[in-house]
Design a protein around this motif. Structure first.
Motif, PDB file in Angstrom:
ATOM      1  N   GLY A 205       0.873  -1.340   0.108  1.00 42.64           N
ATOM      2  CA  GLY A 205      -0.139  -0.058   0.114  1.00 42.64           C
ATOM      3  C   GLY A 205       0.855   1.455  -0.199  1.00 42.64           C
ATOM      4  N   SER A 206       2.264   1.003   0.019  1.00 41.81           N
ATOM      5  CA  SER A 206       3.015   2.169   0.043  1.00 41.81           C
ATOM      6  C   SER A 206       3.825   2.401  -1.191  1.00 41.81           C
ATOM      7  CB  SER A 206       3.694   2.365   1.286  1.00 41.81           C
ATOM      8  OG  SER A 206       3.005   2.447   2.550  1.00 41.81           O
ATOM      9  N   THR A 207       4.132   3.592  -1.623  1.00 48.31           N
ATOM     10  CA  THR A 207       5.163   3.708  -2.626  1.00 48.31           C
ATOM     11  C   THR A 207       6.648   3.826  -2.165  1.00 48.31           C
ATOM     12  OG1 THR A 207       3.767   4.980  -3.981  1.00 48.31           O
ATOM     13  CG2 THR A 207       6.230   5.462  -4.711  1.00 48.31           C
ATOM     14  N   ILE A 208       7.373   2.972  -2.809  1.00 50.96           N
ATOM     15  CA  ILE A 208       8.831   2.967  -2.237  1.00 50.96           C
ATOM     16  C   ILE A 208       9.799   2.938  -3.320  1.00 50.96           C
ATOM     17  CG2 ILE A 208       8.183   1.506  -0.200  1.00 50.96           C
ATOM     18  CD1 ILE A 208       9.132  -1.013  -1.790  1.00 50.96           C
ATOM     19  N   GLN A 209      10.897   3.357  -2.979  1.00 51.47           N
ATOM     20  CA  GLN A 209      12.145   3.271  -4.086  1.00 51.47           C
ATOM     21  C   GLN A 209      12.984   1.962  -3.889  1.00 51.47           C
ATOM     22  OE1 GLN A 209      12.725   5.804  -6.555  1.00 51.47           O
ATOM     23  NE2 GLN A 209      10.691   6.368  -6.019  1.00 51.47           N
ATOM     24  N   ALA A 210      13.308   1.255  -4.585  1.00 58.18           N
ATOM     25  CA  ALA A 210      14.063   0.047  -4.517  1.00 58.18           C
ATOM     26  C   ALA A 210      14.886  -0.265  -5.533  1.00 58.18           C
ATOM     27  CB  ALA A 210      13.237  -1.166  -3.947  1.00 58.18           C
ATOM     28  N   THR A 211      15.650  -1.473  -5.368  1.00 59.67           N
ATOM     29  CA  THR A 211      16.554  -1.780  -6.460  1.00 59.67           C
ATOM     30  C   THR A 211      16.581  -3.325  -6.521  1.00 59.67           C
ATOM     31  OG1 THR A 211      18.057  -0.012  -6.190  1.00 59.67           O
ATOM     32  CG2 THR A 211      18.922  -1.748  -7.354  1.00 59.67           C
ATOM     33  N   ILE A 212      16.113  -3.887  -7.712  1.00 61.85           N
ATOM     34  CA  ILE A 212      16.079  -5.228  -7.696  1.00 61.85           C
ATOM     35  C   ILE A 212      17.577  -5.952  -7.776  1.00 61.85           C
ATOM     36  CG2 ILE A 212      15.462  -7.254  -9.380  1.00 61.85           C
ATOM     37  CD1 ILE A 212      13.397  -5.586 -10.503  1.00 61.85           C
ATOM     38  N   GLU A 213      17.806  -6.863  -6.869  1.00 60.44           N
ATOM     39  CA  GLU A 213      19.009  -7.461  -6.811  1.00 60.44           C
ATOM     40  C   GLU A 213      19.011  -8.813  -7.446  1.00 60.44           C
ATOM     41  OE1 GLU A 213      20.545  -7.253  -2.588  1.00 60.44           O
ATOM     42  OE2 GLU A 213      20.836  -5.065  -2.723  1.00 60.44           O
ATOM     43  N   GLY A 214      18.091  -9.565  -7.499  1.00 57.30           N
ATOM     44  CA  GLY A 214      18.043 -10.967  -7.968  1.00 57.30           C
ATOM     45  C   GLY A 214      16.797 -11.540  -7.975  1.00 57.30           C
ATOM     46  N   ILE A 215      16.635 -12.848  -8.097  1.00 56.26           N
ATOM     47  CA  ILE A 215      15.661 -13.836  -8.179  1.00 56.26           C
ATOM     48  C   ILE A 215      16.159 -15.106  -7.125  1.00 56.26           C
ATOM     49  CG2 ILE A 215      14.022 -15.178  -9.551  1.00 56.26           C
ATOM     50  CD1 ILE A 215      13.589 -12.269 -10.285  1.00 56.26           C
ATOM     51  N   THR A 216      15.069 -15.490  -6.385  1.00 55.57           N
ATOM     52  CA  THR A 216      15.333 -16.651  -5.589  1.00 55.57           C
ATOM     53  C   THR A 216      15.253 -17.946  -6.389  1.00 55.57           C
ATOM     54  OG1 THR A 216      13.120 -16.947  -4.791  1.00 55.57           O
ATOM     55  CG2 THR A 216      14.463 -15.300  -3.587  1.00 55.57           C
ATOM     56  N   SER A 217      15.545 -19.013  -5.806  1.00 52.89           N
ATOM     57  CA  SER A 217      15.242 -20.306  -6.771  1.00 52.89           C
ATOM     58  C   SER A 217      14.035 -20.701  -6.892  1.00 52.89           C
ATOM     59  CB  SER A 217      16.037 -21.478  -5.936  1.00 52.89           C
ATOM     60  OG  SER A 217      15.468 -21.459  -4.489  1.00 52.89           O
ATOM     61  N   TYR A 218      13.065 -19.814  -6.050  1.00 50.66           N
ATOM     62  CA  TYR A 218      11.490 -20.171  -6.025  1.00 50.66           C
ATOM     63  C   TYR A 218      10.938 -19.233  -7.141  1.00 50.66           C
ATOM     64  CZ  TYR A 218      12.148 -23.270  -1.965  1.00 50.66           C
ATOM     65  OH  TYR A 218      12.303 -24.377  -1.059  1.00 50.66           O
ATOM     66  N   GLY A 219      11.683 -18.130  -7.613  1.00 48.87           N
ATOM     67  CA  GLY A 219      11.436 -17.458  -8.554  1.00 48.87           C
ATOM     68  C   GLY A 219      10.869 -15.991  -7.902  1.00 48.87           C
ATOM     69  N   HIS A 220      10.989 -15.874  -6.513  1.00 47.89           N
ATOM     70  CA  HIS A 220      10.746 -14.542  -5.755  1.00 47.89           C
ATOM     71  C   HIS A 220      11.488 -13.476  -6.287  1.00 47.89           C
ATOM     72  CE1 HIS A 220       8.302 -17.318  -2.563  1.00 47.89           C
ATOM     73  NE2 HIS A 220       7.688 -17.097  -3.800  1.00 47.89           N
ATOM     74  N   LEU A 221      11.233 -12.416  -6.326  1.00 53.05           N
ATOM     75  CA  LEU A 221      11.929 -11.186  -6.612  1.00 53.05           C
ATOM     76  C   LEU A 221      12.532 -10.678  -5.406  1.00 53.05           C
ATOM     77  CD1 LEU A 221      12.497  -9.055  -8.913  1.00 53.05           C
ATOM     78  CD2 LEU A 221      10.605  -7.815  -8.349  1.00 53.05           C
ATOM     79  N   GLN A 222      13.820 -10.228  -5.392  1.00 52.87           N
ATOM     80  CA  GLN A 222      14.641  -9.564  -4.075  1.00 52.87           C
ATOM     81  C   GLN A 222      14.924  -8.233  -4.634  1.00 52.87           C
ATOM     82  OE1 GLN A 222      17.951 -12.654  -3.962  1.00 52.87           O
ATOM     83  NE2 GLN A 222      17.155 -13.367  -2.072  1.00 52.87           N
ATOM     84  N   LEU A 223      14.520  -7.483  -3.812  1.00 58.17           N
ATOM     85  CA  LEU A 223      14.746  -6.032  -3.855  1.00 58.17           C
ATOM     86  C   LEU A 223      15.295  -5.367  -2.585  1.00 58.17           C
ATOM     87  CD1 LEU A 223      11.528  -6.576  -4.762  1.00 58.17           C
ATOM     88  CD2 LEU A 223      12.109  -4.456  -5.823  1.00 58.17           C
ATOM     89  N   ARG A 224      16.065  -4.308  -2.516  1.00 58.84           N
ATOM     90  CA  ARG A 224      16.576  -3.469  -1.574  1.00 58.84           C
ATOM     91  C   ARG A 224      15.974  -2.306  -1.522  1.00 58.84           C
ATOM     92  NH1 ARG A 224      20.053  -5.253   2.133  1.00 58.84           N
ATOM     93  NH2 ARG A 224      20.833  -6.869   0.929  1.00 58.84           N
TER      94      ARG A 224
END
Length: 241
Positions: A205-224
């Motif tokens: 529900g909130s707008t964030i600034q983030a950077t994609i770092e990769g994908i897990t083995s389950y296909g989940h998106l990793q962001l910082r």
């Protein structure tokens, strides 16, 4: 390779769901020249003008693949599509927008929807739905950021020939999966939209600034996030803005 053409289907994936897939040979393709109820991820509708685009489902039997690794099939399909688009429009910037869309620049050209069946811990069959915008040049106003091969290259394509070409690229990537080729992972990241680039997202529900770092083995998106927090998001938990 067995390609079956239909003048019209409500949905190629729905049609395949009614089949006894154990009796269907691998790389059978159900292709509809008109698809009236095509679906994308989370029941979003796929808009396609009859006779203008490729709307089809590919049946696979990846018995070698554990269900926990099912996202590898999305990688295979995404990269096969990217490979094909690179040959058709070599100057274009082709990206994979996680989890299952193909973009050229900032415009969507293709969507993917995979449905798996399991036996034990393994995937017994997969229905891989693909909708690729080919010769359509006008889209409803509610469709966000669409494009097509015709809009990008200013030419029309023969759909049956294009389908065979695309399937060849997918089959090549599928063989990489069968042989546990690590290039699938590295090539996927090379094409991943916003990788290592700060962008704006909607999260809880909130707008964030983030950077994609990769994908897990389950296909989940990793962001910082810009505050340094690491987020791991499944489908539907974060929205690109």
């Amino acid at each position: 390779m067995n390609i079956q053409y239909f003048s019209e289907l409500a949905s190629t994936n729905q049609y395949c769901e009614l089949l006894d897939l154990s009796r269907i040979e691998e790389f059978t393709v159900i292709c509809a020249r008109a698809q009236t109820l095509g679906k994308g991820q989370h029941d979003h509708q796929w808009e396609s003008q009859p006779g203008k685009n490729l709307t089809f489902s590919l049946i696979l039997h990846p018995w070698f693949l554990p269900f926990a690794d099912q996202f590898m099939l999305t990688k295979v399909l995404s990269l096969g599509l990217c490979d094909c688009l690179h040959t058709l429009i070599p100057e274009a910037q082709v990206h994979i927008k996680w989890p299952n869309d193909i973009y050229v620049g900032k415009h969507k050209i293709c969507g993917i929807l995979v449905s798996n069946r399991t036996k034990g811990d393994l995937i017994s069959s997969s229905i891989c739905g693909i909708g690729l915008n080919v010769n359509q040049t006008h889209f409803p106003s509610w469709v966000p950021n669409p494009t097509s091969l015709a809009l990008l290259s200013h030419q029309e394509y023969e759909l049956e020939q294009l389908l065979e070409q695309l399937l060849h690229h997918i089959e090549t990537r599928y063989h990489q999966l069968q042989s546990h080729d690590s290039r699938l992972d590295t090539d996927y990241l090379l094409h991943l939209m916003n990788l290592h680039t700060q962008a704006t997202y909607l999260y809880q529900g909130s707008t964030i600034q983030a950077t994609i770092e990769g994908i897990t083995s389950y296909g989940h998106l990793q962001l910082r996030t810009s505050e340094g927090e690491l987020l791991t998001c499944a489908h539907g938990e974060i929205t690109f803005l």
